[in-house]
Design an enzyme around this catalytic site. Structure first.
Site, PDB file in Angstrom:
ATOM      1  N   ALA A 151      -3.826   0.067  11.782  1.00 31.93           N
ATOM      2  CA  ALA A 151      -3.000  -1.065  11.336  1.00 31.93           C
ATOM      3  C   ALA A 151      -3.012  -1.171   9.815  1.00 31.93           C
ATOM      4  CB  ALA A 151      -3.504  -2.361  11.964  1.00 31.93           C
ATOM      5  N   TYR A 152      -4.178  -0.997   9.224  1.00 30.15           N
ATOM      6  CA  TYR A 152      -4.301  -1.051   7.766  1.00 30.15           C
ATOM      7  C   TYR A 152      -3.420   0.005   7.106  1.00 30.15           C
ATOM      8  CZ  TYR A 152      -6.371  -0.376   3.135  1.00 30.15           C
ATOM      9  OH  TYR A 152      -6.552  -0.221   1.778  1.00 30.15           O
TER      10      TYR A 152
END
Length: 240
Positions: A151-152
């Site tokens: 996600a990052y």
């Protein structure tokens, strides 16, 4: 004509953001930093004449409140450095959808909203000072991805893509660029094994420190013939 048109640094109370705030203030810039949690560095920055604003970009309301305050307090901006960041792995978050939402809110939605909301202020900064900039602090993983921080990495890639679009929208008055570090500084909790593995990921095998990031920011703020580009601070990691 005197123009008090600051450079905003989001997440400017620690690490690279803090180093940039100190350096830019020492160079005579008006600086506004945002912070989410109270830190000892806030008192230090205020003593240097830096304006410190508590802001939480993890919600739309928090972004809107900050935008309203800046519009109320300033008639123009010299620049925005989007440095505020979240760092969390999928293994540490039981609900992946919430993690993805949080990462995109802080790294993409907040900068997107601020860039649009501050368009007129940035143009005013250009007209008064002859230079206005947006800098997106992205990440090496935006290019390569990450199996542990999916996600990052995806949200940092989204931020990197905003660089291209806003460079087109704001040209020729506002230069929009990215800085994409890999390792600059270890965190205190990083153990010896992690540090050794991280250093071996680049050709230069260094923990270069915050100064390399500060130098990149200074370059982007002073260069007049670069927009829609990314400065990569990775120690040759792409060649390993």
């Amino acid at each position: 004509m005197t123009c008090k048109m600051p450079i905003i640094i989001t997440g400017g109370a620690q690490r690279l953001g803090l180093a940039c705030a100190k350096k830019l203030r020492a160079e005579g810039h008006d600086v506004v930093v945002t912070y989410r949690h109270t830190k000892a560095s806030i008192e230090v920055l205020e003593g240097l004449g830096v304006s410190c604003v508590r802001a939480d970009f993890s919600s739309q309301q928090g972004v809107d409140l900050f935008i309203a305050q800046i519009k109320q307090d300033y008639s123009g901006l010299r620049g925005i450095i989007h440095n505020a960041s979240e760092w969390e792995a999928e293994a540490d978050c039981p609900k992946a959808s919430q993690l993805m939402e949080k990462m995109w809110q802080v790294h993409v939605f907040a900068p997107y909203r601020m860039n649009i909301a501050f368009e007129a202020l940035l143009y005013a900064g250009f007209e008064c000072l002859g230079k206005a900039d947006i800098i997106h602090m992205t990440d090496y993983s935006a290019e390569k991805g990450s199996d542990k921080h999916i996600a990052y990495a995806s949200s940092k890639a989204g931020l990197a893509n905003l660089t291209y679009s806003f460079a087109k929208r704001f040209a020729p008055k506002v230069n929009v660029n990215s800085i994409a570090p890999s390792l600059l500084m270890f965190r205190p909790e990083d153990d010896a094994d992690y540090r050794e593995k991280a250093l071996n990921k680049s050709l230069l095998h260094q923990e270069p420190g915050e100064q390399e990031g500060v130098l990149a920011v200074q370059y982007a703020l002073t260069n007049r013939y670069m927009t829609g580009r990314t400065l990569s601070l990775d120690g040759g990691r792409h060649l390993v």
